[in-house]
Enzyme design. Structure first.
Site, PDB file in Angstrom:
ATOM      1  N   CYS A 182      38.363  39.856  44.706  1.00  0.00           N
ATOM      2  CA  CYS A 182      39.222  40.796  45.419  1.00  0.00           C
ATOM      3  C   CYS A 182      38.549  42.168  45.509  1.00  0.00           C
ATOM      4  O   CYS A 182      37.314  42.281  45.420  1.00  0.00           O
ATOM      5  CB  CYS A 182      40.590  40.889  44.739  1.00  0.00           C
ATOM      6  N   ASP A 219      47.182  43.907  38.541  1.00  0.00           N
ATOM      7  CA  ASP A 219      48.371  44.479  39.194  1.00  0.00           C
ATOM      8  C   ASP A 219      49.453  44.736  38.165  1.00  0.00           C
ATOM      9  O   ASP A 219      50.240  45.678  38.290  1.00  0.00           O
ATOM     10  CB  ASP A 219      48.884  43.544  40.287  1.00  0.00           C
TER      11      ASP A 219
HETATM   12  C1  RUB Z   1      44.653  43.828  44.927  1.00  0.00           C
HETATM   13  C2  RUB Z   1      44.311  43.318  43.575  1.00  0.00           C
HETATM   14  C3  RUB Z   1      43.525  44.248  42.702  1.00  0.00           C
HETATM   15  C4  RUB Z   1      44.506  45.051  41.819  1.00  0.00           C
HETATM   16  C5  RUB Z   1      43.791  46.179  41.102  1.00  0.00           C
HETATM   17  O1  RUB Z   1      45.486  42.951  45.661  1.00  0.00           O
HETATM   18  O2  RUB Z   1      44.714  42.252  43.157  1.00  0.00           O
HETATM   19  O3  RUB Z   1      42.681  43.525  41.846  1.00  0.00           O
HETATM   20  O4  RUB Z   1      45.527  45.605  42.620  1.00  0.00           O
HETATM   21  O5  RUB Z   1      43.317  47.085  42.072  1.00  0.00           O
HETATM   22  P1  RUB Z   1      45.922  43.395  47.152  1.00  0.00           P
HETATM   23  P2  RUB Z   1      42.882  48.573  41.669  1.00  0.00           P
HETATM   24  O6  RUB Z   1      44.688  43.541  47.954  1.00  0.00           O
HETATM   25  O7  RUB Z   1      46.807  42.282  47.610  1.00  0.00           O
HETATM   26  O8  RUB Z   1      46.686  44.700  47.017  1.00  0.00           O
HETATM   27  O9  RUB Z   1      41.886  48.424  40.564  1.00  0.00           O
HETATM   28  O10 RUB Z   1      42.309  49.127  42.935  1.00  0.00           O
HETATM   29  O11 RUB Z   1      44.112  49.295  41.213  1.00  0.00           O
END
Ligand code: RUB
Length: 297
Positions: free
Chosen positions: A121, A192
């Site tokens: 991701c 998340d």
């Molecule tokens: C994003 C996702 C990320 C976490 C952490 O999913 O799973 O790994 O949100 O992100 P989506 P960060 O693209 O569906 O929002 O480290 O940027 O907070």
């Protein structure tokens, strides 16, 4: 930006990633306060934002903290209360922004010369750690899973490549082969939501990466600011796993299941890197007690 606009951008994923979502929501709430919103109006604005996406607990955490600040100042002299609230909310937002900086520094210490790192991701937190390690002169390789169906791996690829990091894109189903045949040493993933028992909710496919990592003897490192720890999980409340439009998978009339997140059990997690330090997943409760004591009482 008005609350409705921010909520729409979160729902459409124009604003995405759990930390960015929290910051955008807190800023929208701040704007409501600057515009003179009452407590009840602020609660309604918070509800609109919370309804935008269900899985990242950083969203309700940020909103509830702003509401807590507002409530805390209700007995202050009304002539100064609003400016005190605004000062506290802007400190809170600055704290969220600086948590990324702190975690980049701490996490970068875990990257070793010659590491081969796999990620999935687009976690801004993971990318910040990897870019910081590269800036420090460490040389390593990164394999980024493309992350069907929304291809957030492309964002990771572009971000790391433009910082000069040696990054290679792979299809999601190449993750295990890559681990074994490209000698992956560590997997870095975002979060998340972190539950009180140390389980972690992150992008769909993360739990598969974790299982493969365990099997291949690769360390699984979760990188997350503490705003993503769930105080609600202390009383057994779990987040809803978002299911998104089937058209994201295949633009055709077909039976399709499209969950956007999954849950990685703590047994598959070697460590959790936060802005307050590196902890074992079992220490999640300690973090929750320290950070969210105000909501656990
Ligand atoms: C994003 C996702 C990320 C976490 C952490 O999913 O799973 O790994 O949100 O992100 P989506 P960060 O693209 O569906 O929002 O480290 O940027 O907070």
């Amino acid at each position: 930006m008005p609350v409705k606009e921010v909520a729409a951008k979160i729902a459409s994923m124009e604003i995405r990633g759990a930390l960015r979502i929290a910051i955008a929501a807190a800023k929208a709430m701040e704007q409501e306060i600057l515009d003179g919103a009452s407590y009840d109006e602020l609660v309604r604005a918070g509800d609109t934002l919370k309804d935008a996406r269900p899985t990242a607990v950083s969203l309700p955490n940020a909103i509830n903290y702003v509401l807590h600040i507002f409530d805390k100042h209700k007995s202050d002299d009304p002539s100064v209360a609003r400016s005190l609230i605004i000062a506290d909310v802007s400190d809170f937002i600055a704290g969220l922004e600086s948590s990324l900086e702190k975690i980049a520094e701490i996490g970068s210490n875990l990257v070793e010369e010659g590491d081969v790192i796999l990620t999935i991701c687009n976690s801004n937190t993971v990318a910040s750690i990897l870019k910081r390690a590269w800036e420090k002169g460490k040389r390593f390789k990164v394999y980024a899973c493309e992350t069907r169906p929304r291809f957030q791996g492309h964002i990771t690829y572009n971000d790391l490549a433009s910082a000069g990091v040696d990054v290679t894109l792979i299809v999601d189903s190449a993750a295990y082969y890559t681990m074994v045949h490209k000698s992956v040493t560590k997997a870095f993933v975002g979060a998340d939501t972190v539950y009180v028992n140390g389980d972690v909710v992150n992008k769909i496919g993360t739990s598969q990466v974790a299982l493969m990592a365990k099997h291949a003897g690769v360390e699984l490192i979760v990188c997350t600011e503490t705003i993503k720890f769930s105080p609600y999980s202390v009383s057994g409340e779990l987040v809803e796993i978002e299911e998104r439009d089937q058209k994201e998978v295949w633009d055709k009339e077909a039976k399709i299941f499209n969950p956007a997140f999954d849950i990685t059990e703590k047994e598959h997690i070697n460590m959790i890197v936060t802005e307050v330090g590196i902890i074992p997943p079992e220490a999640a409760y300690q973090v929750l007690k320290e950070k969210f004591g105000w909501s656990l009482e």
